[in-house]
Design a protein around this motif. Structure first.
Motif, PDB file in Angstrom:
ATOM      1  N   PHE A  89     -16.246 -35.583  14.505  1.00  0.00           N
ATOM      2  CA  PHE A  89     -17.003 -36.006  13.327  1.00  0.00           C
ATOM      3  C   PHE A  89     -16.285 -35.607  12.053  1.00  0.00           C
ATOM      4  CE2 PHE A  89     -20.617 -35.244  10.290  1.00  0.00           C
ATOM      5  CZ  PHE A  89     -20.962 -36.574  10.110  1.00  0.00           C
ATOM      6  N   LEU A  90     -15.661 -34.444  12.045  1.00  0.00           N
ATOM      7  CA  LEU A  90     -14.857 -34.011  10.895  1.00  0.00           C
ATOM      8  C   LEU A  90     -13.722 -34.998  10.642  1.00  0.00           C
ATOM      9  CD1 LEU A  90     -14.214 -31.640   8.865  1.00  0.00           C
ATOM     10  CD2 LEU A  90     -12.811 -30.656  10.689  1.00  0.00           C
ATOM     11  N   VAL A  91     -13.094 -35.450  11.704  1.00  0.00           N
ATOM     12  CA  VAL A  91     -12.006 -36.433  11.574  1.00  0.00           C
ATOM     13  C   VAL A  91     -12.525 -37.734  10.979  1.00  0.00           C
ATOM     14  CG1 VAL A  91     -10.358 -37.859  12.859  1.00  0.00           C
ATOM     15  CG2 VAL A  91     -10.650 -35.445  13.458  1.00  0.00           C
ATOM     16  N   ARG A 181       0.349 -28.321  -4.743  1.00  0.00           N
ATOM     17  CA  ARG A 181      -0.754 -27.905  -5.613  1.00  0.00           C
ATOM     18  C   ARG A 181      -1.149 -29.028  -6.557  1.00  0.00           C
ATOM     19  NH1 ARG A 181       1.415 -21.843  -7.086  1.00  0.00           N
ATOM     20  NH2 ARG A 181       0.812 -20.862  -5.106  1.00  0.00           N
ATOM     21  N   GLY A 182      -2.444 -29.328  -6.540  1.00  0.00           N
ATOM     22  CA  GLY A 182      -2.960 -30.388  -7.395  1.00  0.00           C
ATOM     23  C   GLY A 182      -2.710 -31.793  -6.878  1.00  0.00           C
ATOM     24  N   ARG A 183      -2.192 -31.912  -5.643  1.00  0.00           N
ATOM     25  CA  ARG A 183      -1.847 -33.232  -5.090  1.00  0.00           C
ATOM     26  C   ARG A 183      -2.613 -33.574  -3.822  1.00  0.00           C
ATOM     27  NH1 ARG A 183       2.951 -33.651  -2.812  1.00  0.00           N
ATOM     28  NH2 ARG A 183       2.708 -35.917  -2.833  1.00  0.00           N
ATOM     29  N   VAL A 184      -3.355 -32.639  -3.254  1.00  0.00           N
ATOM     30  CA  VAL A 184      -3.974 -32.854  -1.950  1.00  0.00           C
ATOM     31  C   VAL A 184      -5.217 -33.741  -2.092  1.00  0.00           C
ATOM     32  CG1 VAL A 184      -5.032 -31.749   0.049  1.00  0.00           C
ATOM     33  CG2 VAL A 184      -3.090 -30.654  -1.101  1.00  0.00           C
ATOM     34  N   ASP A 185      -5.192 -34.864  -1.399  1.00  0.00           N
ATOM     35  CA  ASP A 185      -6.336 -35.782  -1.436  1.00  0.00           C
ATOM     36  C   ASP A 185      -7.414 -35.378  -0.436  1.00  0.00           C
ATOM     37  OD1 ASP A 185      -5.257 -37.823  -3.329  1.00  0.00           O
ATOM     38  OD2 ASP A 185      -3.726 -38.025  -1.765  1.00  0.00           O
ATOM     39  N   ILE A 186      -6.992 -34.955   0.754  1.00  0.00           N
ATOM     40  CA  ILE A 186      -7.920 -34.572   1.807  1.00  0.00           C
ATOM     41  C   ILE A 186      -7.499 -33.212   2.355  1.00  0.00           C
ATOM     42  CG2 ILE A 186      -8.900 -35.171   4.053  1.00  0.00           C
ATOM     43  CD1 ILE A 186      -9.669 -37.151   1.877  1.00  0.00           C
ATOM     44  N   LEU A 187      -8.363 -32.231   2.180  1.00  0.00           N
ATOM     45  CA  LEU A 187      -8.134 -30.886   2.701  1.00  0.00           C
ATOM     46  C   LEU A 187      -9.177 -30.660   3.787  1.00  0.00           C
ATOM     47  CD1 LEU A 187      -6.838 -28.085   2.644  1.00  0.00           C
ATOM     48  CD2 LEU A 187      -8.296 -27.530   0.675  1.00  0.00           C
ATOM     49  N   VAL A 188      -8.735 -30.728   5.036  1.00  0.00           N
ATOM     50  CA  VAL A 188      -9.664 -30.677   6.164  1.00  0.00           C
ATOM     51  C   VAL A 188      -9.468 -29.354   6.897  1.00  0.00           C
ATOM     52  CG1 VAL A 188      -8.061 -31.935   7.669  1.00  0.00           C
ATOM     53  CG2 VAL A 188     -10.497 -31.940   8.189  1.00  0.00           C
ATOM     54  N   VAL A 189     -10.603 -28.685   7.188  1.00  0.00           N
ATOM     55  CA  VAL A 189     -10.531 -27.313   7.683  1.00  0.00           C
ATOM     56  C   VAL A 189     -11.554 -27.093   8.805  1.00  0.00           C
ATOM     57  CG1 VAL A 189     -10.573 -24.876   7.043  1.00  0.00           C
ATOM     58  CG2 VAL A 189      -9.992 -26.598   5.314  1.00  0.00           C
ATOM     59  N   ASN A 190     -11.050 -26.614   9.944  1.00  0.00           N
ATOM     60  CA  ASN A 190     -11.954 -26.149  10.996  1.00  0.00           C
ATOM     61  C   ASN A 190     -11.733 -24.644  11.140  1.00  0.00           C
ATOM     62  OD1 ASN A 190     -13.763 -25.961  13.084  1.00  0.00           O
ATOM     63  ND2 ASN A 190     -12.437 -26.883  14.618  1.00  0.00           N
ATOM     64  N   ALA A 191     -12.217 -23.913  10.131  1.00  0.00           N
ATOM     65  CA  ALA A 191     -12.044 -22.455  10.098  1.00  0.00           C
ATOM     66  C   ALA A 191     -13.024 -21.799  11.062  1.00  0.00           C
ATOM     67  CB  ALA A 191     -12.295 -21.950   8.675  1.00  0.00           C
TER      68      ALA A 191
END
Length: 295
Positions: A89-91, A181-191
């Motif tokens: 679902f995160l994907v 830095r300042g360029r990431v469109d999608i930051l996806v995290v399964n911490a």
């Protein structure tokens, strides 16, 4: 009496014995697991060794060497966190947001990447670098993944080869190229988001065979999520999105951390997968909101 040359050629009684052994060991889906072991093992001796490992309590994915995730086989090495089906679902949420990015190749970062399953699935769903010249405006992504565990990084590099993206070793943002830095469109995290005191309540497959650093989220389970949220603003592009898998119970505090650090929060859920994803968006305005804590 000679053994058959391949596990799939085993007699019906032999297969039945395998199923019985798996069921006695507590494998609820013994028939399905037996079929996976039979189709993955190369020789009868391999099958015996794999069955013994599974019966001893090792995760099926560690025994097989792979997990099915978003319709793909993801390599899973022993001692590495096994991707869960709910994380699909995160994907899907990340892919939908990436498709709305106006630039031709969205910049995607997969933090706490483990096997790299999320990043690999996004690369597959959004188009590989080889298709950049295709007609689709979303043909390919610039993918970066990172994890603090050396074993996870080695595994992720199998699932995310150089032609697909770059895998970095280090703690959260520390190993990422500064140019992101300042360029990431999608930051996806399964911490990790299991509270420390709840680790002992996890199934033994996770508790005994997956790295503690991939499970333990601190006293309330949100230590790593807070650290991610604290620095997300400076890494996200204006309009970029941070997506973190969390639990329904913890979601309000995850969203509060997003809001505290200047992101506009919202929640996405999927009842069928029992999945909860917190989404924080960096405002497109150049000025950081006054409610945000200083960096």
């Amino acid at each position: 009496m000679s053994l058959p040359s391949s596990p799939s050629a085993l007699s019906a009684p032999a297969v039945s014995t395998l199923v019985t052994r798996l069921r006695a060991a507590g494998c609820v889906f013994a028939e399905d697991e037996a079929e996976l072991l039979l189709t993955t093992a190369r020789t009868p001796s391999d099958l015996t060794a794999m069955a013994d490992r599974r019966i001893a309590g090792q995760p099926l994915e560690h025994v097989l060497g792979w997990a099915e995730f978003c319709g793909r086989r993801i390599a899973v090495d022993p001692g590495v966190f096994v991707p869960r089906r709910r994380t699909e679902f995160l994907v899907h949420q990340a892919a939908a947001l990436a498709r709305a990015v106006p630039r031709r190749r969205p910049v995607v970062v997969d933090l706490c990447c483990g096997t790299g399953a999320v990043g690999a699935a996004l690369a597959a769903e959004l188009g590989s670098p080889a298709s950049r010249e295709a007609a689709s405006p979303q043909a390919g992504i610039e993918l970066h993944a990172a994890d603090i565990e050396p074993a996870a990084v080695r595994c992720a590099r199998r699932n995310i080869p150089p032609a697909t993206g770059r895998v970095h070793e280090g703690d959260l943002y520390a190993p990422l190229p500064p140019a992101l830095r300042g360029r990431v469109d999608i930051l996806v995290v399964n911490a990790p988001y299991v509270p420390t005191e709840a680790i002992g309540l996890l199934p033994s497959e996770a508790r005994d065979h997956e790295p503690r650093v991939a499970l333990d989220g601190g006293a309330d389970g949100l230590d790593v999520q807070r650290r991610v949220a604290a620095d997300a603003y400076r890494w996200l592009a204006p309009g970029g999105h941070l997506l973190i898998e969390t639990s329904e119970r913890q979601a309000p505090r995850t969203l509060a951390a997003f809001r505290r650090h200047g992101l506009v929060p919202r929640l996405a859920t999927d009842d069928d997968l029992c999945a909860t994803v917190a989404i924080g968006t960096r405002p497109t305005a150049s000025a950081r909101p006054a409610t945000a804590e200083p960096a």
